[in-house]
Design a protein around this motif. Structure first.
Motif, short mmCIF file in Angstrom:
data_model
loop_
_atom_site.label_atom_id
_atom_site.label_comp_id
_atom_site.label_asym_id
_atom_site.label_seq_id
_atom_site.Cartn_x
_atom_site.Cartn_y
_atom_site.Cartn_z
N UNK A 139 1.37 9.80 -5.36
CA UNK A 139 2.04 11.10 -5.13
C UNK A 139 2.89 11.49 -6.33
N UNK A 140 3.61 10.52 -6.90
CA UNK A 140 4.44 10.81 -8.07
C UNK A 140 3.58 11.24 -9.25
N UNK A 141 2.50 10.52 -9.50
CA UNK A 141 1.62 10.88 -10.61
C UNK A 141 0.99 12.25 -10.43
N UNK A 142 0.56 12.57 -9.24
CA UNK A 142 -0.05 13.88 -9.02
C UNK A 142 0.98 15.00 -9.14
N UNK A 143 2.25 14.69 -8.89
CA UNK A 143 3.31 15.68 -9.07
C UNK A 143 3.64 15.89 -10.55
N UNK A 144 3.50 14.84 -11.35
CA UNK A 144 3.90 14.90 -12.76
C UNK A 144 2.77 15.31 -13.69
N UNK A 145 1.61 14.74 -13.49
CA UNK A 145 0.49 15.01 -14.42
C UNK A 145 0.05 16.46 -14.36
N UNK A 146 -0.25 17.05 -15.52
CA UNK A 146 -0.73 18.44 -15.50
C UNK A 146 -2.08 18.52 -14.79
N UNK A 147 -2.29 19.63 -14.10
CA UNK A 147 -3.56 19.85 -13.42
C UNK A 147 -4.59 20.30 -14.44
N UNK A 148 -5.80 19.82 -14.29
CA UNK A 148 -6.86 20.15 -15.26
C UNK A 148 -7.50 21.46 -14.93
N UNK A 164 0.83 -1.20 0.00
CA UNK A 164 0.00 0.00 0.00
C UNK A 164 0.87 1.25 0.00
N UNK A 165 1.97 1.22 0.72
CA UNK A 165 2.87 2.38 0.75
C UNK A 165 3.45 2.66 -0.64
N UNK A 166 3.80 1.62 -1.36
CA UNK A 166 4.31 1.79 -2.73
C UNK A 166 3.25 2.42 -3.62
N UNK A 167 2.03 1.97 -3.46
CA UNK A 167 0.94 2.51 -4.27
C UNK A 167 0.67 3.97 -3.93
N UNK A 168 0.75 4.30 -2.65
CA UNK A 168 0.60 5.70 -2.24
C UNK A 168 1.73 6.55 -2.82
N UNK A 169 2.95 6.01 -2.84
CA UNK A 169 4.07 6.74 -3.45
C UNK A 169 3.83 6.96 -4.94
N UNK A 170 3.28 5.96 -5.61
CA UNK A 170 2.96 6.10 -7.03
C UNK A 170 1.94 7.21 -7.25
#
Length: 101
Positions: free
Chosen positions: A92-101, A84-90
């Protein structure tokens, strides 16, 4: 063999919930694959490359002609060793990288 298959689905289901909570554009799937809609080939490739370079995480970019233009996606296949911690890290990484709509 059935328990291995069940564990794959448990991993996929465990990843779907954090994606939903974060508002990430997950595509419905009945399989052990968790697709995330990106919608642009260059961005899809960039996000995949940045995940690997900046966070050490791999996601398969799926671009045209595998999917129609505008339906590009990242493919995640969580396994039984993903925590679960790895998935939470993923997430966080995606929300940091993906452009905000």
């Amino acid at each position: 063999m059935a328990s291995r298959r069940a564990k794959l689905f448990e991993g996929a289901n465990a990843l779907k919930q954090p994606f939903y909570r974060a508002g990430l554009p997950r595509i419905e799937s009945e399989s052990h694959i968790v697709p995330l809609h990106v919608g642009e080939a260059a961005l899809c490739t960039e996000v995949s490359q940045r995940l690997l370079a900046e966070f050490g995480m791999y996601a398969t970019p799926i671009n045209y002609p595998t999917v129609p233009r505008g339906e590009e996606l990242l493919r995640f296949t969580p396994g039984p060793l993903h925590t679960d911690a790895m998935m939470d890290d993923l997430v966080r990484a995606l929300t940091a990288i993906l452009p905000k709509e």
